[in-house]
Design an enzyme around this catalytic site. Sequence first.
Site, short mmCIF file in Angstrom:
data_model
loop_
_atom_site.label_atom_id
_atom_site.label_comp_id
_atom_site.label_asym_id
_atom_site.label_seq_id
_atom_site.Cartn_x
_atom_site.Cartn_y
_atom_site.Cartn_z
N THR A 253 0.83 -1.21 0.00
CA THR A 253 0.00 0.00 0.00
C THR A 253 0.87 1.26 0.00
O THR A 253 0.48 2.28 -0.58
CB THR A 253 -0.99 0.04 1.18
OG1 THR A 253 -0.26 0.05 2.40
CG2 THR A 253 -1.95 -1.14 1.14
N MET B 114 10.60 -6.36 4.71
CA MET B 114 10.71 -7.00 6.02
C MET B 114 12.02 -7.75 6.22
O MET B 114 12.04 -8.87 6.73
CB MET B 114 9.52 -7.97 6.20
CG MET B 114 8.19 -7.27 6.23
SD MET B 114 8.09 -6.11 7.61
CE MET B 114 6.44 -5.49 7.39
N ILE C 146 16.21 -6.91 7.39
CA ILE C 146 17.17 -5.88 7.81
C ILE C 146 18.42 -6.01 6.93
O ILE C 146 19.00 -7.09 6.81
CB ILE C 146 17.50 -6.01 9.31
CG1 ILE C 146 16.25 -5.67 10.13
CG2 ILE C 146 18.66 -5.10 9.70
CD1 ILE C 146 16.40 -5.77 11.62
N ASN D 184 13.40 4.63 4.89
CA ASN D 184 12.48 3.60 5.39
C ASN D 184 11.30 4.28 6.06
O ASN D 184 11.42 5.38 6.60
CB ASN D 184 13.22 2.73 6.40
CG ASN D 184 12.33 1.64 6.99
OD1 ASN D 184 11.64 0.93 6.26
ND2 ASN D 184 12.32 1.51 8.31
N HIS E 173 8.64 3.74 9.13
CA HIS E 173 8.41 2.93 10.34
C HIS E 173 7.09 3.39 10.97
O HIS E 173 6.89 4.60 11.15
CB HIS E 173 9.57 3.10 11.33
CG HIS E 173 9.39 2.27 12.55
ND1 HIS E 173 9.55 0.90 12.54
CD2 HIS E 173 9.01 2.60 13.81
CE1 HIS E 173 9.28 0.42 13.74
NE2 HIS E 173 8.96 1.43 14.53
N ASP F 207 16.31 1.14 12.42
CA ASP F 207 15.47 2.31 12.74
C ASP F 207 16.26 3.43 13.42
O ASP F 207 15.69 4.27 14.11
CB ASP F 207 14.26 1.91 13.61
CG ASP F 207 13.32 0.96 12.90
OD1 ASP F 207 13.19 1.07 11.67
OD2 ASP F 207 12.73 0.11 13.57
C1 GRF Z 1 3.78 -0.62 6.89
O1 GRF Z 1 3.11 -0.54 8.10
C2 GRF Z 1 5.18 -0.13 7.03
O2 GRF Z 1 5.32 0.92 7.93
C3 GRF Z 1 5.85 -1.34 7.54
O3 GRF Z 1 5.27 -2.42 6.88
C4 GRF Z 1 3.97 -2.06 6.45
C5 GRF Z 1 3.93 -2.26 4.98
O4 GRF Z 1 2.69 -2.18 4.41
N1 GRF Z 1 7.19 -1.26 7.85
P1 GRF Z 1 2.50 -2.16 2.84
O5 GRF Z 1 3.18 -3.39 2.25
O6 GRF Z 1 3.12 -0.90 2.30
O7 GRF Z 1 1.03 -2.20 2.60
#
Ligand code: GRF
Length: 207
Positions: free
Chosen positions: A15, A93, A95, A110, A112, A153
Amino acid sequence: MLKTQIAVLVSGGGTNLQQLINAQEEGRLPHGEIAIVIANHADAYALERAHRHHLPTAVVEKKDCADNREFEQKILALLEEKHIDLIILAGFMTILSADFTSRWPKRIINIHPALIPSFCGKGYYGLKVHQAALDYGVKVTGATVHFVNEIPDGGEIIMQKAVDVLPGDTPEILQKRVMEEAEWILLPAAAELVAQKIAEEKENANA
Ligand code: GRF
């Protein structure tokens, strides 16, 4: 003008990637161009979004690599091939190692889903971040866009936006509000801010 060439790295629904695509299509990312979307899972729905908008994609899966080094080498090769200037981690997802991030100082950003330095660092990802905020009882949370360095982070903060925690919130409800009210607004804005700076540097280097 030489646009900043952007690689968006994704793992899931995408998203945030969608918001970057929308920004590009609506002229809100004038200094940047999404040159490739790289996923670390072949089934990431984010890839579908990229295809729909005719963006180049690539998949690099850890299971096809001997080790993390090879995984990162494959990503680095793609970045080189596409002449990438800026990497955006949009729900990526994994590091990245210090070896990787040190090659790209102030060139990786990034998003967060909390107000750093709260609820961040190793182990704070996805719904766990929002669960931790609810467990602590904070009344305000939010999202942060930051540069990526060797500390998870821990890089310089670029932009933040606060979001209220409301009575009855579950991690899922809070996650949705943080995305809608903060992440989806911040990421395209931060991408353009950084892309503009890099584009200007490229322009000066070429002058
Ligand atoms: C988001 O909450 C972002 O902050 C996190 O992972 C989620 C990713 O969502 N680190 P999407 O794949 O962009 O929908």
